[in-house]
Design an enzyme around this catalytic site. Structure first.
Site, PDB file in Angstrom:
ATOM      1  N   GLY A  69      40.375  36.143  31.151  1.00 33.16           N
ATOM      2  CA  GLY A  69      41.680  36.218  31.964  1.00 33.16           C
ATOM      3  C   GLY A  69      41.869  35.001  32.687  1.00 33.16           C
ATOM      4  O   GLY A  69      43.002  34.453  32.979  1.00 33.16           O
ATOM      5  N   THR A  70      40.858  34.875  33.562  1.00 34.19           N
ATOM      6  CA  THR A  70      41.028  33.859  34.637  1.00 34.19           C
ATOM      7  C   THR A  70      41.000  32.382  34.136  1.00 34.19           C
ATOM      8  O   THR A  70      42.166  31.786  34.471  1.00 34.19           O
ATOM      9  CB  THR A  70      39.716  34.042  35.507  1.00 34.19           C
ATOM     10  OG1 THR A  70      39.371  35.092  36.324  1.00 34.19           O
ATOM     11  CG2 THR A  70      39.887  32.776  36.560  1.00 34.19           C
ATOM     12  N   ASN A 153      47.456  45.106  38.166  1.00 32.90           N
ATOM     13  CA  ASN A 153      46.325  45.506  38.086  1.00 32.90           C
ATOM     14  C   ASN A 153      45.681  46.385  39.195  1.00 32.90           C
ATOM     15  O   ASN A 153      45.080  47.266  39.063  1.00 32.90           O
ATOM     16  CB  ASN A 153      45.219  44.423  38.171  1.00 32.90           C
ATOM     17  CG  ASN A 153      45.482  43.420  39.066  1.00 32.90           C
ATOM     18  OD1 ASN A 153      46.487  42.747  39.104  1.00 32.90           O
ATOM     19  ND2 ASN A 153      44.699  42.970  39.995  1.00 32.90           N
ATOM     20  N   GLN A 205      45.799  43.179  31.895  1.00 39.51           N
ATOM     21  CA  GLN A 205      45.735  44.695  32.329  1.00 39.51           C
ATOM     22  C   GLN A 205      46.661  45.396  31.038  1.00 39.51           C
ATOM     23  O   GLN A 205      46.255  46.518  30.749  1.00 39.51           O
ATOM     24  CB  GLN A 205      46.162  45.135  33.552  1.00 39.51           C
ATOM     25  CG  GLN A 205      45.562  44.548  34.592  1.00 39.51           C
ATOM     26  CD  GLN A 205      44.130  45.371  34.495  1.00 39.51           C
ATOM     27  OE1 GLN A 205      44.175  46.474  34.032  1.00 39.51           O
ATOM     28  NE2 GLN A 205      42.801  45.064  35.294  1.00 39.51           N
ATOM     29  N   SER A 225      42.181  39.384  28.051  1.00 39.91           N
ATOM     30  CA  SER A 225      40.626  39.254  28.447  1.00 39.91           C
ATOM     31  C   SER A 225      39.821  40.395  27.345  1.00 39.91           C
ATOM     32  O   SER A 225      40.606  41.682  27.609  1.00 39.91           O
ATOM     33  CB  SER A 225      40.252  39.503  29.995  1.00 39.91           C
ATOM     34  OG  SER A 225      38.998  39.642  30.282  1.00 39.91           O
ATOM     35  N   HIS A 227      37.022  42.231  28.357  1.00 37.87           N
ATOM     36  CA  HIS A 227      36.307  43.072  28.758  1.00 37.87           C
ATOM     37  C   HIS A 227      37.207  44.619  29.568  1.00 37.87           C
ATOM     38  O   HIS A 227      36.635  45.209  29.914  1.00 37.87           O
ATOM     39  CB  HIS A 227      35.180  42.634  29.852  1.00 37.87           C
ATOM     40  CG  HIS A 227      35.844  42.120  31.073  1.00 37.87           C
ATOM     41  ND1 HIS A 227      35.726  42.906  32.263  1.00 37.87           N
ATOM     42  CD2 HIS A 227      36.652  40.901  31.275  1.00 37.87           C
ATOM     43  CE1 HIS A 227      36.670  42.184  33.090  1.00 37.87           C
ATOM     44  NE2 HIS A 227      37.015  41.311  32.625  1.00 37.87           N
ATOM     45  N   THR A 263      31.300  24.649  22.359  1.00 37.28           N
ATOM     46  CA  THR A 263      30.924  25.436  21.209  1.00 37.28           C
ATOM     47  C   THR A 263      31.135  26.684  21.469  1.00 37.28           C
ATOM     48  O   THR A 263      31.156  27.503  22.537  1.00 37.28           O
ATOM     49  CB  THR A 263      29.370  25.285  21.308  1.00 37.28           C
ATOM     50  OG1 THR A 263      28.976  24.039  21.227  1.00 37.28           O
ATOM     51  CG2 THR A 263      28.794  26.141  20.010  1.00 37.28           C
ATOM     52  N   CYS A 365      38.552  42.366  42.529  1.00 36.22           N
ATOM     53  CA  CYS A 365      38.402  41.167  43.025  1.00 36.22           C
ATOM     54  C   CYS A 365      38.449  41.035  44.748  1.00 36.22           C
ATOM     55  O   CYS A 365      38.026  40.113  45.411  1.00 36.22           O
ATOM     56  CB  CYS A 365      39.115  40.293  42.375  1.00 36.22           C
ATOM     57  SG  CYS A 365      39.084  40.177  40.608  1.00 36.22           S
TER      58      CYS A 365
HETATM   59  N1  PLP Z   1      44.565  39.130  35.585  1.00 38.12           N
HETATM   60  C1  PLP Z   1      44.344  40.267  35.646  1.00 38.12           C
HETATM   61  C2  PLP Z   1      45.822  41.157  35.987  1.00 38.12           C
HETATM   62  C3  PLP Z   1      43.359  40.931  35.957  1.00 38.12           C
HETATM   63  O1  PLP Z   1      43.436  42.332  36.300  1.00 38.12           O
HETATM   64  C4  PLP Z   1      42.140  40.297  35.777  1.00 38.12           C
HETATM   65  C5  PLP Z   1      40.701  40.803  35.985  1.00 38.12           C
HETATM   66  O2  PLP Z   1      40.650  41.970  36.753  1.00 38.12           O
HETATM   67  C6  PLP Z   1      42.300  38.807  35.533  1.00 38.12           C
HETATM   68  C7  PLP Z   1      43.561  38.196  35.259  1.00 38.12           C
HETATM   69  C8  PLP Z   1      41.038  38.123  35.410  1.00 38.12           C
HETATM   70  O3  PLP Z   1      40.427  38.193  34.048  1.00 38.12           O
HETATM   71  P1  PLP Z   1      39.003  37.954  33.769  1.00 38.12           P
HETATM   72  O4  PLP Z   1      37.814  39.116  34.483  1.00 38.12           O
HETATM   73  O5  PLP Z   1      38.652  38.239  32.379  1.00 38.12           O
HETATM   74  O6  PLP Z   1      38.374  36.556  34.499  1.00 38.12           O
END
Ligand code: PLP
Length: 428
Positions: A69-70, A153, A205, A225, A227, A263, A365
């Site tokens: 996600g990041t 989130n 989310q 994302s 996970h 890759t 985070c």
């Molecule tokens: N965006 C939101 C709303 C999230 O909750 C998160 C992770 O908690 C992210 C982005 C980041 O995702 P990733 O952990 O896959 O980098």
């Protein structure tokens, strides 16, 4: 251990683990060369791309793998404004005060590069208003990108993204008309007007929990994302609507149609697709389970903590939906965010932790950071409320017994703190 932090990450689904393990053993070819094991990897990659595209109503060519996600958020934002178009070298971005740091810190970086950013406020429940977006678009005719998350989130608020996109499209139309574009008879039939204002949504989310159709939403960019839905960490995708001009974030080889070099992590992609397929098939069942637990948790918090112990408790975000049909219209199922003003979230978390219960403060985070949650501050502007906030995020494997245990630990901890307010967390 009682795991109540599914918004931070989830246990892996069996199907994902199995298919990923098998892929690591058998499909180890690099997906680029032409020999059979490489072609097998390429075929698996594209099969997974199709499965994932189906989960959001996209075409497989519109799915671009990322490391999560990041990266998706970083790519969407920087790529959209630095797409190499002359009008995109400067410009304005509109986002909200409650985005994940992956969006907010990217915006801060872009501000340092000369772009300007508006951060839309939210109401007490965490909703962005269409009116505030409309005003900001009028104030900034040089807006090139709007980024609003699909679901929050920390408090689970589901933003009215479809309505917000409509406002952006209307604004584009107004700007086109003001420029005289399309005024010439028949001109609008010669070429489809290019998007002037891209709309990105962070669906990290929401994905797997809400029904998502990118055509209905009419977004240009959407990040996801693996996970968060029981897939592996370190993999995700960015949906890029066909025809969208967006610059690359990672430069190198020609992977991902030359847009994202490196890759490909084929086993992770396979594990991601397996998890996404199962999450989509079981969504209604899983949502019903976590929604029932969410309501049970909320009601018992009010009864056991507020009524029985007289401890002030504030529910954050919208109330959970009462019926299954309404699930996810305003709040994510499974998210429980509560504040106990006057209590210190770190003390509460340490005591939960000692009892084997995993929860978080604001988001994963920000846990450990002393800064108050930017989301709760935007919603309530109440520092004490923010400092006493706990987020529980439930998963389909959780049980009522686990919630009962959590409530017991929580109430006992708070009763001890009330009796002896100066006692440090270690002594409790
Ligand atoms: N965006 C939101 C709303 C999230 O909750 C998160 C992770 O908690 C992210 C982005 C980041 O995702 P990733 O952990 O896959 O980098």
């Amino acid at each position: 251990m009682i795991y109540l932090d599914h918004a931070a990450t989830c246990p892996m689904r069996e199907c994902s683990l199995e298919q990923m393990t098998e892929a690591m053993q058998k499909v180890y070819g690099n997906a680029s060369p032409s020999y059979p094991i490489a072609q097998e990897a390429k075929a698996k990659l594209d099969q997974a791309r199709s499965v994932l595209a189906d989960t959001i109503g996209a075409d497989w060519k519109e799915i671009f793998f990322t490391s999560g996600g990041t990266e998706g958020d970083n790519w969407a934002l920087t790529g959209a404004v630095e797409a190499g178009l002359p009008e995109r070298r400067t410009g304005h971005i509109i986002t909200t005060q409650v985005e994940h740091h992956a969006v907010l810190h990217t915006c801060a970086y872009l501000e340092s590069r000369g772009y300007t950013v508006s951060y839309l406020p939210v109401d007490e429940e965490g909703f962005v208003s269409g009116e505030s977006l409309r005003k900001e678009l009028e104030r900034h005719p040089d807006t090139v990108l709007v980024s609003v998350m699909l679901a929050n989130n920390e408090v689970g608020t589901v933003e009215p993204v479809q309505e917000l996109v409509r406002i952006v499209r209307n604004r584009e139309e107004e700007l086109r008309n003001a420029d005289g574009e399309g005024a010439e008879p028949g001109r609008e039939f010669r070429r489809k007007p290019a998007r002037r204002i891209l709309f990105h949504t962070d669906a990290v989310q929401a994905y797997g929990k809400l029904s998502i159709d990118v055509k209905e939403l009419d977004v240009d960019l959407l990040s996801v994302s693996a996970h968060k839905i029981g897939g592996p960490k370190g993999i995700g995708f960015l949906y890029i609507r066909k025809g969208t001009r967006i610059g690359s974030l990672i430069h190198g080889g020609a992977q991902e149609s030359g847009r994202r070099a490196g890759t490909e992590n084929v086993p992770a992609v396979i594990g991601f697709a397996a998890a996404a397929k199962e999450a989509a098939a079981d969504r209604e069942k899983e949502n019903a389970t976590v929604r029932r637990l969410q309501l049970f948790f909320r009601d018992r918090l009010r009864k056991d903590v507020e009524e029985a112990c007289g401890i002030r408790m504030l529910w954050n975000g919208p109330e959970p939906e009462e019926t299954e049909e309404q699930t996810g219209t305003r709040r994510l199922p499974g998210n429980v965010s509560v504040s106990f003003p006057g209590f210190d979230q770190r003390t509460l978390l340490i005591n939960l932790d000692l009892a084997g219960i995993c929860a978080s403060g604001g988001s994963a985070c920000t846990t450990g950071a002393l800064d108050p949650s930017h989301v709760l501050m935007a919603m309530t502007k109440d520092l004490q409320r923010s400092a006493g906030t706990l987020r529980f995020s439930l998963g389909p494997e959780n049980t009522r017994e686990e919630i009962e245990t959590t409530l017991h630990v929580l109430t006992e901890t708070m009763k001890r703190i009330q009796l002896c307010p100066r006692t440090s967390s270690e002594e409790l």
